[in-house]
Design an enzyme around this catalytic site. Structure first.
Site, PDB file in Angstrom:
ATOM      1  N   ARG A 117      -3.070   2.591  16.136  1.00 33.26           N
ATOM      2  CA  ARG A 117      -2.620   1.229  15.782  1.00 33.26           C
ATOM      3  C   ARG A 117      -3.690   0.378  15.107  1.00 33.26           C
ATOM      4  O   ARG A 117      -3.664  -0.854  15.180  1.00 33.26           O
ATOM      5  CB  ARG A 117      -2.080   0.488  17.013  1.00 33.26           C
ATOM      6  CG  ARG A 117      -0.902   1.187  17.645  1.00 33.26           C
ATOM      7  CD  ARG A 117      -0.104   0.239  18.502  1.00 33.26           C
ATOM      8  NE  ARG A 117       1.003   0.950  19.095  1.00 33.26           N
ATOM      9  CZ  ARG A 117       0.967   1.555  20.283  1.00 33.26           C
ATOM     10  NH1 ARG A 117      -0.141   1.508  21.006  1.00 33.26           N
ATOM     11  NH2 ARG A 117       2.006   2.191  20.735  1.00 33.26           N
ATOM     12  N   LYS A 139      -4.471  -4.271   1.060  1.00 35.35           N
ATOM     13  CA  LYS A 139      -3.221  -3.541   0.827  1.00 35.35           C
ATOM     14  C   LYS A 139      -3.513  -2.047   0.951  1.00 35.35           C
ATOM     15  O   LYS A 139      -4.445  -1.540   0.319  1.00 35.35           O
ATOM     16  CB  LYS A 139      -2.663  -3.833  -0.571  1.00 35.35           C
ATOM     17  CG  LYS A 139      -1.947  -5.166  -0.657  1.00 35.35           C
ATOM     18  CD  LYS A 139      -1.223  -5.297  -1.988  1.00 35.35           C
ATOM     19  CE  LYS A 139      -0.509  -6.643  -2.087  1.00 35.35           C
ATOM     20  NZ  LYS A 139       0.086  -6.859  -3.415  1.00 35.35           N
ATOM     21  N   GLU A 181      -7.760  -5.157 -15.342  1.00 33.17           N
ATOM     22  CA  GLU A 181      -7.607  -5.961 -14.125  1.00 33.17           C
ATOM     23  C   GLU A 181      -8.588  -7.145 -14.116  1.00 33.17           C
ATOM     24  O   GLU A 181      -8.332  -8.174 -13.500  1.00 33.17           O
ATOM     25  CB  GLU A 181      -7.798  -5.096 -12.867  1.00 33.17           C
ATOM     26  CG  GLU A 181      -6.767  -3.977 -12.701  1.00 33.17           C
ATOM     27  CD  GLU A 181      -5.377  -4.443 -12.212  1.00 33.17           C
ATOM     28  OE1 GLU A 181      -5.179  -5.653 -11.963  1.00 33.17           O
ATOM     29  OE2 GLU A 181      -4.494  -3.576 -12.097  1.00 33.17           O
ATOM     30  N   LYS A 223     -10.527 -12.606  -6.550  1.00 32.71           N
ATOM     31  CA  LYS A 223      -9.525 -11.893  -5.742  1.00 32.71           C
ATOM     32  C   LYS A 223      -9.572 -12.396  -4.300  1.00 32.71           C
ATOM     33  O   LYS A 223      -8.540 -12.619  -3.660  1.00 32.71           O
ATOM     34  CB  LYS A 223      -9.783 -10.381  -5.815  1.00 32.71           C
ATOM     35  CG  LYS A 223      -8.933  -9.589  -4.850  1.00 32.71           C
ATOM     36  CD  LYS A 223      -7.858  -8.784  -5.504  1.00 32.71           C
ATOM     37  CE  LYS A 223      -6.837  -8.296  -4.480  1.00 32.71           C
ATOM     38  NZ  LYS A 223      -6.404  -6.943  -4.663  1.00 32.71           N
ATOM     39  N   GLU A 233       1.044 -12.119   0.778  1.00 29.31           N
ATOM     40  CA  GLU A 233       1.800 -12.273  -0.462  1.00 29.31           C
ATOM     41  C   GLU A 233       3.130 -12.998  -0.261  1.00 29.31           C
ATOM     42  O   GLU A 233       4.194 -12.516  -0.654  1.00 29.31           O
ATOM     43  CB  GLU A 233       2.016 -10.910  -1.132  1.00 29.31           C
ATOM     44  CG  GLU A 233       2.369 -11.061  -2.606  1.00 29.31           C
ATOM     45  CD  GLU A 233       2.266  -9.758  -3.410  1.00 29.31           C
ATOM     46  OE1 GLU A 233       1.223  -9.078  -3.323  1.00 29.31           O
ATOM     47  OE2 GLU A 233       3.221  -9.462  -4.118  1.00 29.31           O
ATOM     48  N   ARG A 237      -0.433 -14.927  -3.998  1.00 28.35           N
ATOM     49  CA  ARG A 237      -1.000 -13.599  -4.261  1.00 28.35           C
ATOM     50  C   ARG A 237      -0.189 -12.841  -5.311  1.00 28.35           C
ATOM     51  O   ARG A 237      -0.712 -11.963  -5.996  1.00 28.35           O
ATOM     52  CB  ARG A 237      -1.095 -12.796  -2.957  1.00 28.35           C
ATOM     53  CG  ARG A 237      -1.813 -11.472  -3.128  1.00 28.35           C
ATOM     54  CD  ARG A 237      -2.200 -10.823  -1.809  1.00 28.35           C
ATOM     55  NE  ARG A 237      -2.843  -9.542  -2.041  1.00 28.35           N
ATOM     56  CZ  ARG A 237      -3.459  -8.834  -1.134  1.00 28.35           C
ATOM     57  NH1 ARG A 237      -3.528  -9.273   0.116  1.00 28.35           N
ATOM     58  NH2 ARG A 237      -4.029  -7.670  -1.419  1.00 28.35           N
ATOM     59  N   ASN A 241      -0.091 -10.095  -9.941  1.00 26.66           N
ATOM     60  CA  ASN A 241       0.782  -9.112 -10.585  1.00 26.66           C
ATOM     61  C   ASN A 241       1.052  -9.425 -12.055  1.00 26.66           C
ATOM     62  O   ASN A 241       1.975  -8.853 -12.634  1.00 26.66           O
ATOM     63  CB  ASN A 241       2.112  -9.021  -9.831  1.00 26.66           C
ATOM     64  CG  ASN A 241       1.936  -8.251  -8.540  1.00 26.66           C
ATOM     65  OD1 ASN A 241       1.478  -7.119  -8.553  1.00 26.66           O
ATOM     66  ND2 ASN A 241       2.273  -8.876  -7.427  1.00 26.66           N
ATOM     67  N   HIS A 244       2.110  -6.661 -14.348  1.00 25.98           N
ATOM     68  CA  HIS A 244       2.447  -5.496 -13.529  1.00 25.98           C
ATOM     69  C   HIS A 244       3.939  -5.173 -13.522  1.00 25.98           C
ATOM     70  O   HIS A 244       4.307  -4.023 -13.339  1.00 25.98           O
ATOM     71  CB  HIS A 244       1.943  -5.687 -12.096  1.00 25.98           C
ATOM     72  CG  HIS A 244       0.460  -5.468 -11.971  1.00 25.98           C
ATOM     73  ND1 HIS A 244      -0.459  -6.247 -12.637  1.00 25.98           N
ATOM     74  CD2 HIS A 244      -0.262  -4.557 -11.267  1.00 25.98           C
ATOM     75  CE1 HIS A 244      -1.677  -5.823 -12.338  1.00 25.98           C
ATOM     76  NE2 HIS A 244      -1.590  -4.801 -11.516  1.00 25.98           N
ATOM     77  N   HIS A 248       4.540  -1.579 -14.444  1.00 24.79           N
ATOM     78  CA  HIS A 248       5.127  -0.579 -13.544  1.00 24.79           C
ATOM     79  C   HIS A 248       6.332   0.082 -14.194  1.00 24.79           C
ATOM     80  O   HIS A 248       6.546   1.292 -14.041  1.00 24.79           O
ATOM     81  CB  HIS A 248       5.547  -1.224 -12.219  1.00 24.79           C
ATOM     82  CG  HIS A 248       4.395  -1.527 -11.311  1.00 24.79           C
ATOM     83  ND1 HIS A 248       4.417  -2.527 -10.375  1.00 24.79           N
ATOM     84  CD2 HIS A 248       3.174  -0.947 -11.203  1.00 24.79           C
ATOM     85  CE1 HIS A 248       3.253  -2.565  -9.737  1.00 24.79           C
ATOM     86  NE2 HIS A 248       2.491  -1.615 -10.217  1.00 24.79           N
ATOM     87  N   HIS A 261      -2.953   3.287 -14.917  1.00 23.38           N
ATOM     88  CA  HIS A 261      -2.360   2.042 -14.435  1.00 23.38           C
ATOM     89  C   HIS A 261      -2.859   0.829 -15.243  1.00 23.38           C
ATOM     90  O   HIS A 261      -2.074   0.002 -15.705  1.00 23.38           O
ATOM     91  CB  HIS A 261      -2.661   1.877 -12.952  1.00 23.38           C
ATOM     92  CG  HIS A 261      -2.228   0.574 -12.382  1.00 23.38           C
ATOM     93  ND1 HIS A 261      -0.895   0.232 -12.246  1.00 23.38           N
ATOM     94  CD2 HIS A 261      -2.946  -0.493 -11.943  1.00 23.38           C
ATOM     95  CE1 HIS A 261      -0.815  -0.986 -11.730  1.00 23.38           C
ATOM     96  NE2 HIS A 261      -2.042  -1.450 -11.543  1.00 23.38           N
TER      97      HIS A 261
HETATM   98  N1  GLY Z   1      -3.408  -5.570  -6.398  1.00 27.75           N
HETATM   99  C1  GLY Z   1      -2.769  -6.778  -6.141  1.00 27.75           C
HETATM  100  C2  GLY Z   1      -3.023  -7.318  -4.772  1.00 27.75           C
HETATM  101  O1  GLY Z   1      -3.917  -6.856  -4.101  1.00 27.75           O
HETATM  102  O2  GLY Z   1      -2.325  -8.189  -4.334  1.00 27.75           O
END
Ligand code: GLY
Length: 355
Positions: A117, A139, A181, A223, A233, A237, A241, A244, A248, A261
């Site tokens: 956990r 993430k 990025e 960031k 998010e 956040r 994107n 993106h 994507h 990417h």
């Molecule tokens: N890569 C986008 C984020 O970490 O929210």
């Protein structure tokens, strides 16, 4: 050595960026205790593993070398990491070290999030994209055949060690893709940073150490501020994107094989800038400025002719950001200021995607 601290719901994460960090025992010592498992892939192991094992000798780490590539970012590979933890008799005091790019970082982070956990993970990103984006912010996850990152968790690393010297061995194409990025974070929140990049295109393409370190540090700092404002998010956040949603769709339509990417994100950013201008949010000069910088950095900006606009729009319909059947897009009000919009209709998207 620049240090950025990220405050999150469960504590703090120390993010160090500098030169030669991976080979320094003192850089690791305060973050690694108990059992240690280093997870890496075959490409990264060739360039960096020996140095890292030597620096981590005090922790007698186990090492798991995974096959390289996005196609291995699966539940099966995640399971291999867990099996290794079982073999090691790992308990809650284990520290996982993710040595590699975004794929290794996401999978190792997910193993850390799920083993007993949740245990500690130190992210040691070795690609530009991972240093400025993927390794920061917690993430984690793996892909399913149905889509990218469909299984995952938010799990903040205990620390991030971003050694910019590791970028020297990156293939040119991969390094340049990471620059997308960097442009993204500047385009969404820092016009001055955008101007800074514009002035240093040759230095950045030649990977001059001082310029690269300053670029990585500033990108990480942005960031961190975004993630601190919206860790899960729920709002801001999502601005990360930019490019993106288009990107994507392009990656999926080309079978994740034609573009890296960052390259797909560069094409997506140009489309987002063009749509922002067409929708009257940003002036045409702003869109041209973003496009010119992407071109100067040798990033692709043109949508390939063989891609069908209607199919791309169908892909965009599946985007995780969409709500209540509406497209949710990140657009620009000007270079350095992004907004979330859900009032763009299918016709406008089709126009943007039609050369
Ligand atoms: N890569 C986008 C984020 O970490 O929210």
């Amino acid at each position: 050595m620049p240090v950025v601290e990220l405050k999150h719901a469960a504590g703090r994460c120390r993010i160090e960026c500098g030169r030669g960090l991976l080979g320094r025992p003192e850089a690791w010592r305060e973050h690694v205790g108990g059992t240690c498992l280093v997870v890496t892939d075959t490409n990264v192991a060739r360039h960096h593993l020996e140095r890292v094992e030597r620096a981590l000798a005090f922790a007698a780490p186990r090492v798991l070398v995974l096959p390289a590539g996005e196609e291995h970012k699966t539940l099966e590979t995640w399971r291999r990491i867990l099996d290794e933890l079982v073999d090691a008799g790992a308990q809650r005091d284990v520290t996982l070290v993710a040595l590699g790019g975004g794929v290794v970082g996401d999978m190792t982070g997910f193993a850390a999030a799920t083993w007993m956990r949740g245990v500690a993970v130190v992210q040691a990103p070795t690609t530009l994209l991972a240093q400025v984006d993927a390794a920061v912010g917690g993430k984690t996850g793996v892909n399913l055949p149905a889509g990218k990152n469909l299984v995952g968790a938010f799990h903040q690393p205990a620390a991030v060690l971003a050694d910019v010297d590791a970028l020297a061995t990156l293939p040119e194409r991969e390094y340049v893709a990471g620059l997308a990025e960097v442009v993204k974070v500047a385009a969404i929140r820092d016009e001055e940073f955008l101007a800074w990049i514009e002035k240093r295109v040759p230095a950045l393409l030649q990977r001059e150490a001082d310029a690269v370190l300053a670029m990585v540090h500033r990108s990480i700092d942005h960031k961190v501020r975004v993630v601190e404002g919206d860790e899960r998010e729920a709002g801001g956040r999502a601005l990360l994107n930019l490019g993106h949603t288009f990107g994507h769709a392009i990656e999926a339509e080309t079978g994740y094989a034609r573009f890296l990417h960052g390259e797909a994100v560069a094409i997506g950013m140009r489309l987002a800038a063009r749509l922002s201008a067409a929708a009257g949010l940003m002036d045409a000069a702003g869109a041209e400025r973003i496009e010119a910088l992407l071109r100067d950095l040798d990033l692709p900006v043109d949508l390939p002719d063989d891609l069908d606009a209607a199919r791309l729009v169908e892909r965009m319909r599946l985007d995780k950001k969409n709500r209540a059947g509406k497209f949710r897009l990140i657009l620009l009000e000007r270079p350095g200021r992004a907004v979330i919009r859900d009032d763009i209709d299918e016709r406008q998207l089709l126009e943007t995607l039609t050369p």
